[in-house]
Design a protein around this motif. Structure first.
Motif, PDB file in Angstrom:
ATOM      1  N   LYS A  21       0.833  -1.210   0.000  1.00 36.46           N
ATOM      2  CA  LYS A  21       0.000   0.000   0.000  1.00 36.46           C
ATOM      3  C   LYS A  21       0.864   1.254   0.000  1.00 36.46           C
ATOM      4  N   PHE A  32     -12.133   5.069   0.288  1.00 39.66           N
ATOM      5  CA  PHE A  32     -12.532   3.795  -0.308  1.00 39.66           C
ATOM      6  C   PHE A  32     -13.970   3.478   0.081  1.00 39.66           C
ATOM      7  N   ARG A  33     -14.887   3.475  -0.907  1.00 39.52           N
ATOM      8  CA  ARG A  33     -16.302   3.253  -0.642  1.00 39.52           C
ATOM      9  C   ARG A  33     -16.819   1.950  -1.240  1.00 39.52           C
ATOM     10  N   PRO A  35     -17.708  -1.976  -1.751  1.00 37.26           N
ATOM     11  CA  PRO A  35     -18.034  -3.013  -0.759  1.00 37.26           C
ATOM     12  C   PRO A  35     -16.780  -3.712  -0.253  1.00 37.26           C
ATOM     13  N   GLN A  36     -16.744  -3.938   1.044  1.00 37.36           N
ATOM     14  CA  GLN A  36     -15.584  -4.548   1.689  1.00 37.36           C
ATOM     15  C   GLN A  36     -16.007  -5.846   2.365  1.00 37.36           C
ATOM     16  N   THR A  37     -15.456  -6.956   1.908  1.00 37.34           N
ATOM     17  CA  THR A  37     -15.768  -8.245   2.521  1.00 37.34           C
ATOM     18  C   THR A  37     -15.058  -8.353   3.861  1.00 37.34           C
ATOM     19  N   LEU A  38     -15.832  -8.606   4.909  1.00 32.80           N
ATOM     20  CA  LEU A  38     -15.273  -8.710   6.253  1.00 32.80           C
ATOM     21  C   LEU A  38     -15.067 -10.161   6.669  1.00 32.80           C
ATOM     22  N   ASP A 122     -10.438  -4.260  11.174  1.00 29.59           N
ATOM     23  CA  ASP A 122     -11.027  -3.766   9.927  1.00 29.59           C
ATOM     24  C   ASP A 122     -11.491  -2.324  10.105  1.00 29.59           C
ATOM     25  N   VAL A 124     -14.011   0.273   8.790  1.00 33.63           N
ATOM     26  CA  VAL A 124     -15.237   0.449   7.998  1.00 33.63           C
ATOM     27  C   VAL A 124     -15.793   1.859   8.198  1.00 33.63           C
ATOM     28  N   HIS A 127     -17.906   3.243   5.429  1.00 35.19           N
ATOM     29  CA  HIS A 127     -19.075   2.457   5.035  1.00 35.19           C
ATOM     30  C   HIS A 127     -20.199   2.668   6.044  1.00 35.19           C
ATOM     31  N   ARG A 230     -20.362  -8.273   4.855  1.00 39.72           N
ATOM     32  CA  ARG A 230     -19.605  -7.207   4.202  1.00 39.72           C
ATOM     33  C   ARG A 230     -19.955  -5.850   4.802  1.00 39.72           C
TER      34      ARG A 230
END
Length: 268
Positions: A21, A32-33, A35-38, A122, A124, A127, A230
């Motif tokens: 990164k 970052f918007r 979808p984020q898999t948790l 994580d 979020v 989100h 997510r």
């Protein structure tokens, strides 16, 4: 693989990812918007990432299992493997403990991802919703006794954010549930906290689901299919779905805030 080897591998992978990164200057990007898999539930390796427990730990009689399920040709709504959380919800206790304990709960949660120094969490904060793809089977009377639980990296380890899960379908089919993060209720050692605060969404430590039969006097076989969990935003929630759930969520928040959630989910 030993616990130390797992911790070392997790640390190495995390450092490698953070280095990548930095080299890509990802921190300078727009928020970052996407979808984020948790959490994932599609392999036996995934199963190793979850802890499971129930009231038998304190002398109750409930049971809890977490199994990987391969989809069949008859299941036209699910094409990939998923996890089944199932068991028997019972309100009784061992004879010598009758009247001395509060039984009637079971649950699972993701394990903490410890490293040699610190742990992985994580973020979020960009989100708005927790999105869960689930199917509620088992006995119909158990289907409205589920809660989703979130633990953050806060100063009080027994703090737990909870929200009740409501299912629209009555046929045990798959459905997507979207819960705004700001509608979770802060609890501590099974009681709704008097002082509510904003969830520390920058560092989510664990996510889990529990069934609390003791709250409503519910017993019987329960079964919950879990495909994924997510973090998403408004643009990821179907508009018709959002309209249908707005009233249900409002009722769920009011009910959760007005009741004592007797579940030591932080012990699972």
């Amino acid at each position: 693989m030993s616990r130390f080897a797992q911790t070392l591998m997790r640390t190495t992978q995390h450092l490698r990812g953070q280095t990548a990164k930095a080299l890509r200057m990802q921190g300078a990007d727009e928020p970052f918007r996407a979808p984020q898999t948790l959490l994932t539930f599609s392999s036996r390796e995934d199963l190793q990432n979850y802890a499971i427990g129930c009231d038998t730990d304190i002398g109750g009689l409930s049971t809890a299992h977490l199994d990987l399920v391969e989809p069949t040709e008859k299941d036209n709504e699910q094409t990939r493997p998923y996890v089944k959380f199932w068991g028997e919800m019972r309100l009784g206790a061992r004879k010598e403990l009758e009247g001395k304990i509060r039984s009637g709960y079971a649950g699972f949660r993701s394990k903490r991802r410890r490293m040699l120094i610190g742990e992985i969490t994580d973020d979020v904060s960009m989100h708005r919703f927790l999105a869960l793809r689930l199917r509620a089977a088992g006995h119909p009377r158990t289907r409205n006794s589920y809660y989703v639980n979130i633990q953050t990296d806060g100063p009080v380890e027994t703090d737990l954010w909870q929200h009740r899960l409501y299912f629209r379908r009555e046929d045990g089919g798959w459905e997507d549930i979207y819960i705004p993060f700001d509608e979770f209720v802060l609890t501590n050692t099974g009681e709704v906290s008097q002082q509510q605060m904003t969830m520390f969404r920058e560092r989510l430590r664990t996510i889990g689901i529990s069934i609390l039969g003791g709250n409503s006097g519910v017993e019987g076989p329960y079964e919950l299919g879990i495909d994924s969990i997510r973090a998403v935003n408004e643009e990821d929630v179907p508009s018709d779905h959002a309209r249908r759930e707005r009233t249900v969520r409002r009722d769920a928040v009011g009910e959760t805030r007005g009741m004592s959630i007797k579940c030591r989910a932080e012990k699972i």
